[in-house]
Write an enzyme that holds these catalytic residues in place. Structure first.
Site, PDB file in Angstrom:
ATOM      1  N   ASP A 171     -30.492  27.441 -16.998  1.00  0.00           N
ATOM      2  CA  ASP A 171     -29.253  27.052 -17.662  1.00  0.00           C
ATOM      3  C   ASP A 171     -29.376  25.595 -18.074  1.00  0.00           C
ATOM      4  O   ASP A 171     -30.452  24.989 -17.981  1.00  0.00           O
ATOM      5  CB  ASP A 171     -28.039  27.290 -16.753  1.00  0.00           C
ATOM      6  CG  ASP A 171     -28.150  26.547 -15.428  1.00  0.00           C
ATOM      7  OD1 ASP A 171     -29.005  25.637 -15.302  1.00  0.00           O
ATOM      8  OD2 ASP A 171     -27.387  26.870 -14.501  1.00  0.00           O
TER       9      ASP A 171
ATOM     10  N   LYS B 257     -30.627  34.349 -19.570  1.00  0.00           N
ATOM     11  CA  LYS B 257     -30.335  33.873 -18.222  1.00  0.00           C
ATOM     12  C   LYS B 257     -29.797  34.984 -17.335  1.00  0.00           C
ATOM     13  O   LYS B 257     -30.218  35.149 -16.181  1.00  0.00           O
ATOM     14  CB  LYS B 257     -29.343  32.710 -18.261  1.00  0.00           C
ATOM     15  CG  LYS B 257     -29.174  32.099 -16.865  1.00  0.00           C
ATOM     16  CD  LYS B 257     -27.877  31.361 -16.700  1.00  0.00           C
ATOM     17  CE  LYS B 257     -27.668  31.003 -15.230  1.00  0.00           C
ATOM     18  NZ  LYS B 257     -26.337  30.440 -14.983  1.00  0.00           N
TER      19      LYS B 257
END
Length: 323
Positions: free
Chosen positions: A277, A258
């Protein structure tokens, strides 16, 4: 020139603003209030209603919008630490820029050459859910940030929230960055250079500043970059394929998929990068019906979600995800 609506700047004498300048920029192409508070960058604050002050390119700026225009002013640096900084080997005052140069800095930072309205129409045509949401969030575009600042900012985002990240970045800049000027008794500092974060005591100082386990990642990544590809090599990832840039970033301490995608999207020109996420994962499953095995966001699920949105939204999928 000056903005058509009055604005109380309350500058300290040490930081005199230049004249106000403006760029044509309708709200459908940029909404400062949405973009600068959305967690893409952590160096802007609403200094007065509708006015945003922050640090960009080693300078302090105030931005505001009026109708179809983006107004801005840039503050001069103060001189009181000049001799001390020169002795320490730091650059002293930044060279004064003319209006055409400051215009270009903002155009580059907000990527104003990318037509956002046309993208919204294309994403809405491909995705009814996007079309339903987008009318409430016009003018959300992706910033083009300095790769060093973006990387170290997002290393600090793990298990964190925007207000706390903002405070951490402020402490980082005060402790390791060059002082630029003071407004309303508030000092502003440049983002630290790579060399400032590679000192032997950097990790201990970061822990004292409340960075916790992230202190090791910040100092470790700084050393890894300094000993490896360097600041220039990090910037050159802008011309590398997305997969290659992501692979290089994920080899750094504290950088997972991420964080790597955030850096790719927000500083390395990888508009196809889709940071995923748990919130994005749940949206993909619940609202888009993306069938993924398991009850957690595995690396395979992460890749499949990104690929799904890239297939749905196209080559600027990361921009659509920001909306």
């Amino acid at each position: 020139s000056r903005p058509p609506t009055p604005m109380k700047l309350r500058d300290a004498p040490s930081a005199c603003p230049s004249l106000w300048r403006c760029l044509p920029c309708p709200p459908a192409e940029l909404r400062l209030d949405l973009v600068l508070s959305s967690g893409q960058s952590f160096r802007w604050w609403e200094s007065s209603p509708g006015a945003w002050t922050g640090v960009l390119g080693g300078r302090v700026w105030t931005l505001r919008q009026d109708g179809d225009r983006l107004w801005y002013t840039v503050y001069g640096e103060e001189d009181e630490h000049k001799e001390e900084e020169e002795r320490d080997g730091c650059p002293a005052k930044a060279a004064k820029l003319d209006g055409a140069e400051t215009d270009q800095i903002l155009r580059d930072y907000f990527q104003l050459d990318v037509g956002l309205s046309a993208l919204y129409r294309a994403w809405g045509a491909a995705d009814p859910l996007f079309r339903k949401v987008a009318s409430d969030f016009p003018g959300v575009r992706v910033l083009r940030q300095d790769p060093i600042e973006c990387l170290f900012s997002f290393i600090c985002t793990s298990n964190n929230h925007i207000s706390r990240i903002t405070a951490m970045i402020e402490r980082l800049c005060q402790a390791f960055g060059r002082r630029l000027c003071c407004l309303d008794s508030r000092p502003f500092h440049a983002f630290p250079s790579l060399s400032a974060l590679t000192g032997a005591d950097a990790e201990a100082r970061l822990r004292a500043l409340g960075f916790g386990y992230r202190a090791k990642f910040v100092s470790g990544s700084a050393r890894a970059i300094a000993e490896g590809l360097g600041t220039e090599g990090l910037c050159q990832l802008r011309t590398a394929p997305y997969a290659e840039a992501r692979r290089v970033l994920c080899a750094l301490p504290g950088v997972g998929a991420k964080v790597a995608d955030c850096v790719c999207l927000l500083s390395l020109d990888k508009a196809e990068a889709v940071p995923v996420d748990t919130h994005v994962w749940h949206i993909a499953r619940q609202r888009y019906g993306v069938a993924l095995g398991g009850k957690s966001l595995t690396p395979r699920a992460y890749q499949e979600i990104g690929d799904f949105f890239r297939g749905l939204w196209g080559p600027r999928a990361g921009w659509a995800q920001a909306v």
